[in-house]
Every structure is written in structure tokens, then in C-alpha cells.
Write a protein that holds these residues in place. Structure first.
Motif, mmCIF file in Angstrom:
data_model
loop_
_atom_site.group_PDB
_atom_site.id
_atom_site.type_symbol
_atom_site.label_atom_id
_atom_site.label_comp_id
_atom_site.label_asym_id
_atom_site.label_seq_id
_atom_site.Cartn_x
_atom_site.Cartn_y
_atom_site.Cartn_z
ATOM 1 N N LEU A 30 78.322 15.473 39.823
ATOM 2 C CA LEU A 30 78.443 16.906 39.618
ATOM 3 C C LEU A 30 78.160 17.288 38.171
ATOM 4 O O LEU A 30 78.735 16.704 37.245
ATOM 5 N N GLU A 31 77.306 18.311 37.960
ATOM 6 C CA GLU A 31 77.091 18.819 36.613
ATOM 7 C C GLU A 31 78.202 19.800 36.255
ATOM 8 O O GLU A 31 78.570 20.662 37.042
ATOM 9 N N VAL A 32 78.749 19.657 35.026
ATOM 10 C CA VAL A 32 79.797 20.548 34.542
ATOM 11 C C VAL A 32 79.387 21.109 33.185
ATOM 12 O O VAL A 32 78.448 20.627 32.544
ATOM 13 N N ALA A 33 80.107 22.136 32.757
ATOM 14 C CA ALA A 33 79.915 22.728 31.435
ATOM 15 C C ALA A 33 81.295 22.900 30.817
ATOM 16 O O ALA A 33 82.144 23.587 31.385
ATOM 17 N N SER A 34 81.512 22.276 29.664
ATOM 18 C CA SER A 34 82.825 22.320 29.028
ATOM 19 C C SER A 34 82.747 23.063 27.697
ATOM 20 O O SER A 34 81.658 23.281 27.155
ATOM 21 N N PRO A 35 83.886 23.469 27.137
ATOM 22 C CA PRO A 35 83.885 24.272 25.903
ATOM 23 C C PRO A 35 83.271 23.518 24.723
ATOM 24 O O PRO A 35 83.394 22.296 24.614
ATOM 25 N N VAL A 36 82.642 24.282 23.822
ATOM 26 C CA VAL A 36 82.099 23.675 22.608
ATOM 27 C C VAL A 36 83.061 23.820 21.437
ATOM 28 O O VAL A 36 82.831 23.243 20.382
ATOM 29 N N THR A 37 84.146 24.573 21.585
ATOM 30 C CA THR A 37 85.181 24.664 20.553
ATOM 31 C C THR A 37 86.382 23.842 20.998
ATOM 32 O O THR A 37 86.881 24.009 22.115
ATOM 33 N N VAL A 38 86.848 22.951 20.119
ATOM 34 C CA VAL A 38 87.859 21.960 20.492
ATOM 35 C C VAL A 38 88.837 21.768 19.335
ATOM 36 O O VAL A 38 88.751 22.445 18.302
ATOM 37 N N ASP A 39 89.740 20.786 19.487
ATOM 38 C CA ASP A 39 90.735 20.494 18.452
ATOM 39 C C ASP A 39 90.273 19.439 17.458
ATOM 40 O O ASP A 39 91.030 19.080 16.558
ATOM 41 N N GLY A 40 89.072 18.915 17.607
ATOM 42 C CA GLY A 40 88.591 17.885 16.694
ATOM 43 C C GLY A 40 88.911 16.493 17.200
ATOM 44 O O GLY A 40 89.555 16.302 18.239
ATOM 45 N N LEU A 57 83.873 22.539 16.208
ATOM 46 C CA LEU A 57 82.830 22.362 17.196
ATOM 47 C C LEU A 57 82.940 20.950 17.770
ATOM 48 O O LEU A 57 83.269 20.006 17.052
ATOM 49 N N ARG A 58 82.655 20.816 19.038
ATOM 50 C CA ARG A 58 82.866 19.520 19.685
ATOM 51 C C ARG A 58 81.886 18.468 19.155
ATOM 52 O O ARG A 58 80.714 18.752 18.894
ATOM 53 N N THR A 59 82.388 17.257 19.015
ATOM 54 C CA THR A 59 81.526 16.113 18.702
ATOM 55 C C THR A 59 81.097 15.405 19.979
ATOM 56 O O THR A 59 80.192 14.583 19.960
ATOM 57 N N SER A 60 81.751 15.739 21.077
ATOM 58 C CA SER A 60 81.492 15.153 22.387
ATOM 59 C C SER A 60 82.292 15.957 23.400
ATOM 60 O O SER A 60 83.332 16.521 23.057
ATOM 61 N N PRO A 61 81.851 16.009 24.654
ATOM 62 C CA PRO A 61 82.668 16.661 25.689
ATOM 63 C C PRO A 61 83.699 15.739 26.315
ATOM 64 O O PRO A 61 84.314 16.082 27.333
ATOM 65 N N GLU A 62 83.939 14.585 25.725
ATOM 66 C CA GLU A 62 84.742 13.533 26.356
ATOM 67 C C GLU A 62 86.135 13.992 26.768
ATOM 68 O O GLU A 62 86.575 13.751 27.898
ATOM 69 N N TYR A 63 86.862 14.641 25.864
ATOM 70 C CA TYR A 63 88.244 14.985 26.178
ATOM 71 C C TYR A 63 88.306 15.996 27.322
ATOM 72 O O TYR A 63 89.169 15.892 28.211
ATOM 73 N N PRO A 81 74.728 20.657 23.859
ATOM 74 C CA PRO A 81 74.810 20.427 22.416
ATOM 75 C C PRO A 81 76.171 19.912 21.974
ATOM 76 O O PRO A 81 77.210 20.280 22.521
ATOM 77 N N VAL A 82 76.138 19.049 20.949
ATOM 78 C CA VAL A 82 77.330 18.597 20.235
ATOM 79 C C VAL A 82 77.019 18.679 18.741
ATOM 80 O O VAL A 82 75.852 18.824 18.336
ATOM 81 N N LEU A 99 74.084 13.599 26.508
ATOM 82 C CA LEU A 99 74.272 13.436 27.945
ATOM 83 C C LEU A 99 75.470 12.515 28.128
ATOM 84 O O LEU A 99 75.454 11.374 27.672
ATOM 85 N N GLU A 100 76.512 13.024 28.754
ATOM 86 C CA GLU A 100 77.714 12.221 28.965
ATOM 87 C C GLU A 100 78.079 12.258 30.437
ATOM 88 O O GLU A 100 78.014 13.315 31.075
ATOM 89 N N TRP A 101 78.451 11.094 30.979
ATOM 90 C CA TRP A 101 78.839 11.078 32.393
ATOM 91 C C TRP A 101 79.902 10.024 32.668
ATOM 92 O O TRP A 101 80.084 9.080 31.897
ATOM 93 N N TYR A 102 80.616 10.236 33.799
ATOM 94 C CA TYR A 102 81.754 9.405 34.192
ATOM 95 C C TYR A 102 81.634 9.024 35.649
ATOM 96 O O TYR A 102 81.260 9.841 36.490
ATOM 97 N N ARG A 103 81.988 7.750 35.925
ATOM 98 C CA ARG A 103 81.945 7.232 37.290
ATOM 99 C C ARG A 103 83.301 6.644 37.645
ATOM 100 O O ARG A 103 83.807 5.727 36.977
#
Length: 302
Positions: A30-40, A57-63, A81-82, A99-103
Motif C-alpha cells: 500500500l502506498e501511504v503519505a506521511s507528514p513532513v514535519t516531525v519531532d526530529g 522537517l523529516r529526515t525519513s518517514p520511518e517513525y 521528499p526528505v 523510497l521507504e517500505w516495510y514488509r
């Protein structure tokens, strides 16, 4: 300034984005879109870009992805973008696509194979593949396994390294200055079992406490992807974040906030999974034989 015309860069980027989305659609991710503003992030080696009114600004959408996984989203990916401060050069830009993904239910080895599948799907090049470990490559470079050596022995073997590096810094220097430049062109090198001191958000290896279930994929000497068999223990993760901030203090860097939303997700229960982050522009560089990230960007000339 890029040597590749803007129109060609834009077409290449659009084509690769279509290929990526088709690749994951076919596999039911599934493709998702997460916030680009984060806690660092607390990582000593990553500089978060601060916002004037607080946050980063996010360094990754990981969290954000792990929060979605804990909420039951299932296999997912994101392309977008990151931002990272202090990164500029032939292979780095302060803003780039990731490009980040989880299985779910996959280990690091299985996910690394999917990275190879993606690269081969996206490229006309006939890539050789080598699967190895960090220790094996390090042994080839210095003649012994650094995981079994103390700092003094490692520093003696790396006598051209900066003199103020600790053991973990020497591990970094060894990979960047001795191992990566020797990786052959035309080869995808999958490196498993990084040192436990560089586990980041990966779990430690059950059969070897010296190593972590972290892997990286290189195209020639270019790092493409960094992946983990994800740590799910909230107590251990908090300890690692706190250790990061202690390391930042030793280096004169400000402490970074611990992402409490992530911690709550881990406490709720992160399913067993593996995740990987891949540099979109770097994949373009590998596919088209580019030597400068500017030639893979979608930025118009100033």
C-alpha cells in the motif's frame, strides 16, 4: 549545475516513479503519505532541519510508518521528499527523495532480495550480485575481523584515519574509505550483519551479540539502501535514543527530543517486520551511470 538537460532528468524521474509504483502495486504493498514535519531524530550522524516555529522537517518517514504498522496498516511504502542538514556534494543534497517500505513477517535477508528485485526491474543493466557480511568485507580490507579487535589494533591498521576517532568512528571510516571504494562497478553488493554498535533501529542478531540485523545495498561503491529487521522492544529503543543523546552531548551537539508517538506505537505493539530506505536519486544514478546527484535531480536551474 547539472550536465543532464532538465527535460531528460524529469522524464527519467517520472519513469522511475511509475516503475516503483507499479512494482509495489503488483505485490500488494500500500502506498501511504506521511507528514513532513516531525519531532526530529536523535541519530548522531543525521542533522535535522529545524522549523522556525518548532519541530523539524523529516529526515525519513520511518517513525510515521511504524505508527501506521502498529495501527494495523499492513505492508506499506512511501515515495517522497526528505531533508537533512549539512549534506551537500556529488552524492548528497539537503533535500532528496526517499523510497521507504516495510514488509510484515519478513527478515532482513528476504527484504534485501526485494531491493535487488526492484533495482533489476528498474534498470536495463545486467547486475551481478554479491551477498556478504560487514565482517567479511572488513576482513578483506584489513586482514582481520574488526569486531574481534580493540580500538588500538584497528587504529594501527587504519593509520591514515583521523586520530580522534573512537572504535565506532573507525568502523565508519573503514567502510567509507576502504571498503566502498573497492566495490566493483556493475555489482550489487548486499552487506548484512553490521556491528551491534551501529544497529540504529535494528534488532541485534540472536546468534551473535556483536552484530545487528541491519543491511545495506551498494551499486558499485554507491550506497543505495539501508534496511533493518526492526527492533520492536520499546524499552531497548528508548535506551538507544538516550544513548544517542549522550553521544550528541559528547560531540557538542544539542539533545534531540525522543519521538513519544513512536514510543507509544512500540508499546502498543509493532508487528515483526523489516523495513528499508532507498535513495531515489541514487537509484537513478545507478541506473543511468551518473556520477553526480545533480544529474538525477528534478530541480530547475537557478
Amino acid at each position: 549545475m547539472s550536465d543532464v538537460p532538465l527535460t531528460l532528468r524529469l522524464r527519467r524521474r517520472a519513469e522511475l516513479a511509475r516503475t516503483v509504483r507499479a512494482f509495489f502495486a503488483e505485490r500488494g504493498v500500500l502506498e501511504v503519505a506521511s507528514p513532513v514535519t516531525v519531532d526530529g531524530v536523535t541519530d548522531l550522524h543525521i542533522e535535522s532541519v529545524a522549523l522556525a516555529d518548532g519541530g523539524f522537517l523529516r529526515t525519513s518517514p520511518e517513525y510515521a510508518h511504524k505508527r501506521l504498522l502498529a495501527a494495523g496498516a499492513g505492508d506499506l511504502y512511501e515515495l517522497g521528499p526528505v531533508f537533512r542538514g549539512g549534506e551537500r556534494g556529488r552524492r548528497h543534497r539537503p533535500e532528496f527523495w526517499m523510497l521507504e517500505w516495510y514488509r510484515l513477517g519478513w527478515n532482513a535477508e528476504r527484504l534485501a532480495e526485494e531491493v535487488i528485485d526492484l533495482v533489476r526491474t528498474a534498470s536495463d543493466r545486467r547486475w551481478r550480485v554479491r551477498r556478504t557480511t560487514w565482517s567479511e568485507l572488513a576482513f578483506e580490507a584489513v586482514g582481520f575481523d574488526p569486531l574481534d579487535a580493540d580500538t588500538e589494533r584497528l587504529a594501527a591498521a587504519l593509520d591514515d584515519a583521523p586520530g580522534d576517532l573512537d572504535r565506532n568512528g573507525l568502523f565508519d571510516w573503514l567502510l567509507a574509505m576502504r571498503v566502498q571504494p573497492a566495490l566493483p562497478d556493475g555489482q550489487l553488493t548486499v552487506v548484512h550483519r553490521f556491528p551491534a554498535s551501529q544497529a540504529a533501529l535494528a534488532r541485534l542478531s540472536a546468534d551473535d551479540a556483536r552484530t545487528a540485523e541491519r543491511f545495506e545495498v551498494f551499486a558499485g561503491g554507491l550506497e543505495l539502501a539501508n534496511g533493518y529487521f526492526e527492533l520492536t522492544d520499546p524499552d531497548e529503543q528508548r535506551e538507544r535514543f538516550e544513548a544517542d543523546n549522550r553521544a550528541r552531548a559528547r560531540h557538542g551537539l544539542p539533545a534531540m527530543p525522543i519521538d513519544e508517538a513512536l514510543m507509544r506505537a512500540l508499546e502498543h505493539g509493532l508487528p515483526e517486520c523489516s523495513g528499508v530506505a532507498l535513495g531515489f536519486e541514487r537509484l537513478l544514478m545507478a541506473i543511468h551511470g551518473l556520477d553526480d546527484i545533480a544529474d538525477a535531480s528534478g530541480t530547475p536551474p537557478p
